[in-house]
Design a protein around this motif. Structure first.
Motif, PDB file in Angstrom:
ATOM      1  N   PRO A 169      55.050  18.736 -32.423  1.00 30.27           N
ATOM      2  CA  PRO A 169      55.558  19.651 -33.455  1.00 30.27           C
ATOM      3  C   PRO A 169      55.084  19.303 -34.860  1.00 30.27           C
ATOM      4  N   HIS A 170      53.824  19.557 -35.142  1.00 24.51           N
ATOM      5  CA  HIS A 170      53.322  19.309 -36.491  1.00 24.51           C
ATOM      6  C   HIS A 170      53.951  20.302 -37.475  1.00 24.51           C
ATOM      7  N   LEU A 171      54.539  19.780 -38.499  1.00 21.76           N
ATOM      8  CA  LEU A 171      55.190  20.609 -39.518  1.00 21.76           C
ATOM      9  C   LEU A 171      54.154  21.202 -40.462  1.00 21.76           C
ATOM     10  N   ARG A 172      54.362  22.464 -40.860  1.00 21.95           N
ATOM     11  CA  ARG A 172      53.487  23.133 -41.817  1.00 21.95           C
ATOM     12  C   ARG A 172      54.221  23.286 -43.139  1.00 21.95           C
ATOM     13  N   GLY A 173      53.508  23.049 -44.233  1.00 19.93           N
ATOM     14  CA  GLY A 173      54.094  23.262 -45.541  1.00 19.93           C
ATOM     15  C   GLY A 173      54.342  24.738 -45.808  1.00 19.93           C
ATOM     16  N   SER A 174      55.150  25.015 -46.799  1.00 19.61           N
ATOM     17  CA  SER A 174      55.592  26.388 -47.046  1.00 19.61           C
ATOM     18  C   SER A 174      54.466  27.314 -47.474  1.00 19.61           C
ATOM     19  N   ARG A 175      53.370  26.796 -48.009  1.00 16.15           N
ATOM     20  CA  ARG A 175      52.294  27.680 -48.476  1.00 16.15           C
ATOM     21  C   ARG A 175      51.153  27.806 -47.464  1.00 16.15           C
ATOM     22  N   VAL A 176      51.244  27.147 -46.314  1.00 13.69           N
ATOM     23  CA  VAL A 176      50.182  27.168 -45.319  1.00 13.69           C
ATOM     24  C   VAL A 176      50.270  28.439 -44.477  1.00 13.69           C
ATOM     25  N   ARG A 177      49.154  29.102 -44.327  1.00 16.48           N
ATOM     26  CA  ARG A 177      49.097  30.327 -43.528  1.00 16.48           C
ATOM     27  C   ARG A 177      47.984  30.187 -42.473  1.00 16.48           C
ATOM     28  N   ASP A 178      48.205  30.832 -41.336  1.00 15.25           N
ATOM     29  CA  ASP A 178      47.214  30.882 -40.248  1.00 15.25           C
ATOM     30  C   ASP A 178      46.779  29.482 -39.797  1.00 15.25           C
ATOM     31  N   ALA A 179      47.745  28.596 -39.681  1.00 18.05           N
ATOM     32  CA  ALA A 179      47.459  27.267 -39.139  1.00 18.05           C
ATOM     33  C   ALA A 179      47.513  27.350 -37.617  1.00 18.05           C
ATOM     34  N   VAL A 180      46.356  27.492 -37.001  1.00 21.46           N
ATOM     35  CA  VAL A 180      46.268  27.671 -35.553  1.00 21.46           C
ATOM     36  C   VAL A 180      45.917  26.327 -34.909  1.00 21.46           C
ATOM     37  N   ALA A 181      46.730  25.923 -33.950  1.00 19.28           N
ATOM     38  CA  ALA A 181      46.501  24.652 -33.271  1.00 19.28           C
ATOM     39  C   ALA A 181      45.280  24.746 -32.363  1.00 19.28           C
ATOM     40  N   MET A 182      44.513  23.653 -32.304  1.00 18.80           N
ATOM     41  CA  MET A 182      43.305  23.584 -31.492  1.00 18.80           C
ATOM     42  C   MET A 182      43.497  22.562 -30.380  1.00 18.80           C
ATOM     43  N   PRO A 183      43.730  22.988 -29.154  1.00 20.45           N
ATOM     44  CA  PRO A 183      43.909  22.021 -28.068  1.00 20.45           C
ATOM     45  C   PRO A 183      42.729  21.072 -27.898  1.00 20.45           C
ATOM     46  N   THR A 184      41.538  21.495 -28.254  1.00 20.52           N
ATOM     47  CA  THR A 184      40.360  20.645 -28.082  1.00 20.52           C
ATOM     48  C   THR A 184      40.332  19.492 -29.086  1.00 20.52           C
ATOM     49  N   VAL A 185      41.177  19.509 -30.104  1.00 19.12           N
ATOM     50  CA  VAL A 185      41.331  18.355 -30.990  1.00 19.12           C
ATOM     51  C   VAL A 185      42.786  17.885 -30.928  1.00 19.12           C
ATOM     52  N   ASP A 186      43.322  17.866 -29.693  1.00 12.16           N
ATOM     53  CA  ASP A 186      44.656  17.353 -29.437  1.00 12.16           C
ATOM     54  C   ASP A 186      45.719  18.092 -30.241  1.00 12.16           C
ATOM     55  N   ARG A 187      45.502  19.404 -30.359  1.00 10.40           N
ATOM     56  CA  ARG A 187      46.435  20.299 -31.020  1.00 10.40           C
ATOM     57  C   ARG A 187      46.596  20.046 -32.517  1.00 10.40           C
ATOM     58  N   TRP A 188      45.709  19.306 -33.146  1.00  8.21           N
ATOM     59  CA  TRP A 188      45.649  19.338 -34.600  1.00  8.21           C
ATOM     60  C   TRP A 188      45.114  20.707 -34.990  1.00  8.21           C
ATOM     61  N   PHE A 189      45.282  21.076 -36.232  1.00  8.53           N
ATOM     62  CA  PHE A 189      44.983  22.441 -36.653  1.00  8.53           C
ATOM     63  C   PHE A 189      43.500  22.675 -36.942  1.00  8.53           C
ATOM     64  N   ASP A 190      43.126  23.948 -36.816  1.00 10.05           N
ATOM     65  CA  ASP A 190      41.803  24.375 -37.252  1.00 10.05           C
ATOM     66  C   ASP A 190      41.860  24.544 -38.765  1.00 10.05           C
ATOM     67  N   LEU A 191      41.341  23.578 -39.489  1.00 11.64           N
ATOM     68  CA  LEU A 191      41.397  23.623 -40.953  1.00 11.64           C
ATOM     69  C   LEU A 191      40.384  24.600 -41.530  1.00 11.64           C
ATOM     70  N   SER A 192      39.456  25.052 -40.713  1.00  9.86           N
ATOM     71  CA  SER A 192      38.384  25.898 -41.234  1.00  9.86           C
ATOM     72  C   SER A 192      38.787  27.367 -41.344  1.00  9.86           C
ATOM     73  N   ASN A 193      39.961  27.723 -40.889  1.00  6.11           N
ATOM     74  CA  ASN A 193      40.383  29.122 -40.970  1.00  6.11           C
ATOM     75  C   ASN A 193      41.734  29.335 -41.645  1.00  6.11           C
ATOM     76  N   LEU A 194      42.487  28.268 -41.881  1.00  5.45           N
ATOM     77  CA  LEU A 194      43.769  28.470 -42.539  1.00  5.45           C
ATOM     78  C   LEU A 194      43.573  28.734 -44.029  1.00  5.45           C
ATOM     79  N   TRP A 195      44.611  29.229 -44.669  1.00  5.46           N
ATOM     80  CA  TRP A 195      44.548  29.502 -46.101  1.00  5.46           C
ATOM     81  C   TRP A 195      45.898  29.201 -46.724  1.00  5.46           C
ATOM     82  N   LEU A 196      45.939  29.183 -48.041  1.00  3.50           N
ATOM     83  CA  LEU A 196      47.142  28.812 -48.761  1.00  3.50           C
ATOM     84  C   LEU A 196      47.663  29.980 -49.581  1.00  3.50           C
TER      85      LEU A 196
END
Length: 578
Positions: free
Chosen positions: A539-566
């Motif tokens: 359960p990775h917590l997202r900050g209040s301004r983070v949008r479109d934080a999509v988990a990537m199972p191929t990196v152990d469910r850390w987020f795809d930082l290349s598509n999220l926005w603030l």
């Protein structure tokens, strides 16, 4: 609140630890993958998928390649042994002046994986698949001085020798020749190891300080500062264009990671909730929160986390852990049920249960069986003690346990100390920093020196679906070169032979059954103790301004930082960067 991506803001990550390696040819840590994804590209890559529920939907798409090769489009030969991959134009390095990424850059990247200084931890994916790759690696090791090799030594060999089954036909065409048909080859080509390498890398030793300062980008961001174990910073890469990248975007003004090895999950959670940070780095947040509907489902395949790796070349205690009876005694002694409570207390909501096999559930080759059963998975000290006595250690012994000094790992080590203490094994616990643990295990010299006997580790598959090799090959096939994923230098010729046999089978059911047979042999050897498996639901917590934080199972469910926005205050301009 805006509904569409906006450009602006610096994404802030906070937590303990560091990347294992900045160099994509050497990095094998899931955490590092989310950063490497920002400045490298591959022929094929995994896109973020919101609401992912089935591993069959998790497939690479063309990245620098123009299309996925098939027999229908002429990219795969009729015998399935030759792949022709064409590169899209306009993908550029952030060099001065800018220049295009070429097929020769990809060839250089593959050659760098074989370097004997810090070899790719998953090199067997390639040496068992591409014609001539095994021979190239062996010749590379033989040719390079064992003491203090220079960048010129490495580049000299690479530039004078070729991999027989890989060639740049022209600047925009690559040709691969395979030893055997490989149904998972596109997945293998989507790993970060296969990133292209510009000619500038000939001047650096792999993942050296000079490399880290000189790393070049062909992705949406470029690494501008990196201090191992302290911080890293990325800024937008002006040489990148969304029109040439179907996978990544460039919504942010930067990415900044603050690495604080003293930070606890509670500290990270407080920083995110207070607005001082946006996402966690290297540490799951323990407090429950409302689950994001974009989190992957629990049926995507499981990781084995943690497991106990044995040092098969340790001289300690008369080579105790090199003896099958000792390893089997330890396998029976571990109280796995107690381990679950430790992780439940750390990460509420994580789906996990006790593990019994080298291949965990949800992965290719898994079968439900338990070679070392104990009542309620709580350990069997009496049986374990009898095995230890039979192995010649009735008077007890002392072993060294290496573990990360963060999250639940110290508690897991302490529970192991209790479990093994019941049968007469005392432990010396050695806590290593997040940035040091896996690099320490990846160096066989440390294993041979006896700096550890048992290591508490975790393994997440590099891909899902047709992934039998993604556990057993890097973890257990003979590989004692620096950079290995076979931390304890386990080597069994019959396991090597059976892995090769499983790779030769194209029919899914037959291949799955063959991988299970490899699993059984590894477990008979007690080459590891699987402790727990977990689903990609940390359960990775997202900050209040983070949008479109999509988990990537191929990196152990850390987020795809290349598509999220603030969602940044006062932002009134649309994002034109994809």
């Amino acid at each position: 609140m805006n509904d569409h991506p906006r450009r602006g803001g610096v994404l802030r990550l906070y937590g303990p630890g560091s990347m294992d390696h900045v160099d994509p040819a050497s990095s094998f840590f899931a955490l590092s993958g989310q950063i490497i994804r920002l400045y490298t590209r591959q022929l094929f890559a995994y896109p973020p998928i919101k609401g992912l529920r089935d591993w069959r939907d998790l497939n690479p798409i063309a990245d620098v390649a123009t299309v996925i090769p098939t027999r229908e489009n002429g990219g795969i030969s009729a015998d399935r042994l030759t792949y022709t991959v064409r590169l899209r134009p306009g993908v550029r390095w952030d060099t001065t002046p800018e220049r295009e990424v070429t097929a020769a850059d990809f060839v250089r990247g593959f050659k760098r994986m074989c370097n004997p200084i810090l070899r790719s931890g998953a090199i067997h994916y390639f040496t068992s698949t591409i014609v001539g790759m095994r021979e190239f690696c062996a010749d590379y090791t033989a040719a390079v001085p064992t003491e203090n090799p220079t960048p010129a030594d490495l580049a000299g060999f690479q530039n004078a020798h070729e991999i027989a089954g890989l060639r740049a036909v022209d600047d925009r065409t690559l040709e691969f020749r395979l030893l055997r048909p490989a149904t998972d080859f596109i997945h293998i080509l989507a790993t970060a190891f296969t990133s292209p390498a510009p000619v500038e890398y000939d001047a650096y030793l792999p993942d050296s300080d000079e490399f880290r300062r000189g790393v070049r980008s062909c992705g949406p961001y470029r690494l501008t500062e990196y201090v191992h174990g302290e911080m890293l910073h990325l800024e937008p890469n002006e040489s990148w264009s969304k029109s040439t990248d179907p996978v990544r975007c460039q919504h942010l003004d930067g990415v900044h990671v603050t690495m604080d090895r003293t930070a606890t999950p509670a500290d990270v959670g407080r920083a995110i909730r207070s607005g001082e940070a946006d996402l966690s780095w290297a540490s799951p947040v323990t407090e429950p929160y409302e689950t994001n509907p974009d989190d992957p489902a629990d049926n995507l395949g499981y990781a084995v986390n943690p497991y106990l790796a044995f040092n098969m070349v340790s001289p300690n205690a008369g080579g105790a852990v090199t003896k099958l009876g000792v390893r089997r005694a330890i396998a029976y002694a571990v109280n796995k049920t107690a381990m679950i409570k430790i992780f439940d207390d750390l990460a509420a909501g994580t789906v996990m249960w006790t593990a019994h096999t080298a291949i965990p559930p949800g992965n290719y080759g898994y079968r439900d069986y338990d070679p070392y059963p104990t009542p309620g998975d709580a350990g069997d000290p009496e049986r374990a003690r009898a095995l230890l006595v039979e192995a010649g250690y009735g008077d007890g012994l002392e072993l060294i346990v290496a573990h990360r000094d963060m999250d639940a790992n110290p508690e897991v080590a302490q529970q192991l100390e209790i479990d093994l203490g019941k049968i007469g094994i005392s432990l010396k616990l050695v806590g290593l920093g997040h940035a040091e643990h896996y690099p320490h295990l990846q160096n066989p010299a440390n294993a041979r020196a006896g700096t550890w006997d048992i290591a508490i580790a975790a393994w997440t598959p590099d891909w899902f679906g047709d992934n039998g090799r993604a556990f057993l090959q890097p973890m257990f096939q003979t590989n004692a070169v620096h950079g290995t994923g076979n931390y304890g230098c386990y080597s069994n010729p019959e396991v090597d032979r059976r892995i090769d046999h499983a790779l030769s089978l194209a029919e899914p059911e037959a291949a799955s059954a063959a991988w299970h047979e490899v699993d059984k042999l590894i477990m008979q050897d007690a080459a590891l103790v699987p402790v727990l498996v977990h689903a990609p639901t940390i359960p990775h917590l997202r900050g209040s301004r983070v949008r479109d934080a999509v988990a990537m199972p191929t990196v152990d469910r850390w987020f795809d930082l290349s598509n999220l926005w603030l969602e940044t205050a006062g932002t009134d301009h649309a994002d034109t960067r994809g």
